[in-house]
Write an enzyme that holds these catalytic residues in place. Sequence first.
Site, short mmCIF file in Angstrom:
data_model
loop_
_atom_site.label_atom_id
_atom_site.label_comp_id
_atom_site.label_asym_id
_atom_site.label_seq_id
_atom_site.Cartn_x
_atom_site.Cartn_y
_atom_site.Cartn_z
N GLU A 61 68.09 35.90 -39.39
CA GLU A 61 67.31 34.92 -38.61
C GLU A 61 66.33 34.11 -39.46
OE1 GLU A 61 67.79 38.03 -37.45
OE2 GLU A 61 68.90 37.70 -35.59
N HIS A 102 63.62 44.64 -27.00
CA HIS A 102 64.52 43.58 -26.53
C HIS A 102 64.06 42.94 -25.23
CE1 HIS A 102 67.15 45.37 -29.56
NE2 HIS A 102 67.96 44.34 -29.45
#
Lengths: 460, 343
Positions: free
Chosen positions: A194, A263
């Site tokens: 990322e 998450h």
Amino acid sequence: MSTQVLMPALSPTMTEGKLSKWLKAKGDAVKAGDILAEIETDKATMEVEAVDEGVLEQILVPEGTENVAVNTPIAVLRGEDEAEGAAPAPATAPKPAVKAEAPKAEAPKAEAKAPAPAKPAAVPQAAEPEYSGPTATQTVREALRDAMAEEMRRDDKVFLMGEEVAEYQGAYKVSQGLLEEFGPTRVIDTPITEHGFAGLGVGAAFSGLKPIVEFMTFNFSMQAIDQIVNSAAKTNYMSGGQMGSPIVFRGPNGAASRVAAQHSQCYASWYAHIPGLKVVAPWSAADAKGLLKSAIRDPNPVIFLENEMLYGQSFEVPQDKDWIVPIGKAKVVRPGNQVTITAFSRMVGVALEAAELLAKEGIDAEVIDLRTIRPLDTATIVASVKKTNRLVSVEEGWPFAGIGSEMAAVMMEQAFDYLDAPVARVAGVDVPMPYAANLEKLALPQAAQIAEAAKQVCYR
Amino acid sequence: MAKAATKPVAKSAAQPAKIPSEDLIRHYRDMLLIRRFEEKAGQLYGMGLIGGFCHLYIGQEAVVVGMQAAAEEGDTVITSYRDHGHMLACGMDPKGVMAELTGRAGGYSKGKGGSMHMFSAEKKFYGGHGIVGAQVPLGTGLGFAHKYKKDGKVAMVYLGDGAVNQGQVYEAFNMAALWKLPVVYVIENNKYAMGTSVQRSAAGTKLCDRGLAYGIPGEQVDGMDVAAVRAAAAKALGRARDGEGPTILEMMTYRYRGHSMSDPAKYRTKEEVAKMRQEHDPIDRLRERLLAEKHIDENGLKNMDREVKDLISQATEFAQASPEPDPAELYTDVLIDLETVRA
């Protein structure tokens, strides 16, 4: 021409120092870059280098002298073309000139006196055009896909990159069919990297491409947040307007289902804090499509927050490829008179449920879908509160320094005289998201809680 | 500064390409301009006219001048915060660079970026980045854009020996090699990351080997010799242009000054610095060569010194005469107005 050598400052805070040693003597020839002397501060010993060429004609401050103020002339250097013994040129007034301009010591005072520059008025947002063309029932997932496909057809500088966006068709199948239509040069599977691909996308945007960078979920954007904040958001400012970053960072945000703390969190407040970013968080499929098209066309970096739980929900969606929804416009999704409820993304649906509960108890709630978090459409919210005199802010994210906090501040600043009750915040519980089903449910705002908050501000 | 007129032919470092006389003279002048500019910047900092952080490039001039000597018009450049030399080598106006250092309206970023954050879209200089290592993915993105646009150009991405220990550098190496992006990574190994020597920070000090796991070839180059840099640059740029992907060039160089202005440099001896200056100075070495090979005489060099000195004087005057930015500039350039773009 003779020049004076001045006592230098070696840090922004240094005001004086000791001239500990001369390394050149009177009459020595000096080249630019030669070390003339050593000076000492409380922190360090440093060297003074010559900047000009010539002969050291006079030493004004002998070695061993303490407390020599910064910018005091310490020596005179005679230029190479000048006759010996020529009168030293009058100091080209470096000291007063420096004083007059010294930015460090004097700036705060000057600032205190100077009138604060006028903050530019908020740019009026383009009105949202009425749409009367054909619509189709689509899921949010399909609407997002169509938005990307239409914009990629329209502009070949637009490309999509991220983990599993191409051959896998998207981890959540949002990019279904795009590889087939646009090929691997424009729909690009990245490694799991990322920080790297966010930075790569910003660099590509600097040179005029229009990347759509998908985060598999926004939780992983924390790996990349330096590139988003320091590179994407700030470079246009730091370059004096030369270098913008027309890039979209998109992906699911907020709590999904039973995926626990790492998450499940909402990044609306995180990114909305940053000048130079726009932050969008739609609820309906129509807004998802219209706003994503606007985000791709926008010359600025846009954080586009989706929600996994909404991907499969269906709405009526305009089918005209030129139809867009402007960034920066909230939408009244349920008109009402007695209390205003603001929400964004999945919480809009929960707020509408709450409004139904309230209706059964005779309370007429107005629900506003913020759609864009930054720039916030304060005009629409203030207009509603002027009518209802009450505001409940709903978000999935944590309460501390959250969107609700901002909403409360805006009401204090712009609608104080219209409020009949303090602004109420309904937010995620201030804990990491738990895994257990019952605890997870308790951690997220429920319709009944929103209704309860609305009743409280209505004193019912 | 002018770039090489013709596409340089790749030659091995062992057998450096014959460099035309006028090129050698130009390289000397370009290095001298950077040296004098940085000395002046150091002086202005001492006078309080430049604030904040100011990282000087003195000693490393051969690296960027040698790289640009082999570059083509349209190739892009990005680096970290030790960026003044790169900007001058990209042909940016010393006046605009110096005025940015003094925080004035005439600076490249209207005074809003400062020493570490300067850009020129026109000269293909993409910054000037203050976060160690962040320029590496960004520069890889410039390479990605060259490939996407099929424009045949290459991104030159500079990083220091400190940045090679940042994780994002390897994320970028991986993608650049995977997609064969036209990028040359230039590690400017000046031996110290701020105050920490390479030996104390790097497990495996041969930094040009850091790309081997990705199949990126690396080469150590004498970064104090502009001709050696130019030869290595020509080879690496040629590889990138031919679609063979990235190369890492480790430039063995040295900064004479501290990491920033307020660095007492206690981590190295004065003798070490003096030895580098006396024996390896890139400008002195080229000066000796120019005279020995009779490319130019003393008089010619003296004229060049004057010309450079005048340029620096003009830049210095401009940087002090240019006004501070208008207070209204505080609010501009945060976002690009959509209407402006349409118009």
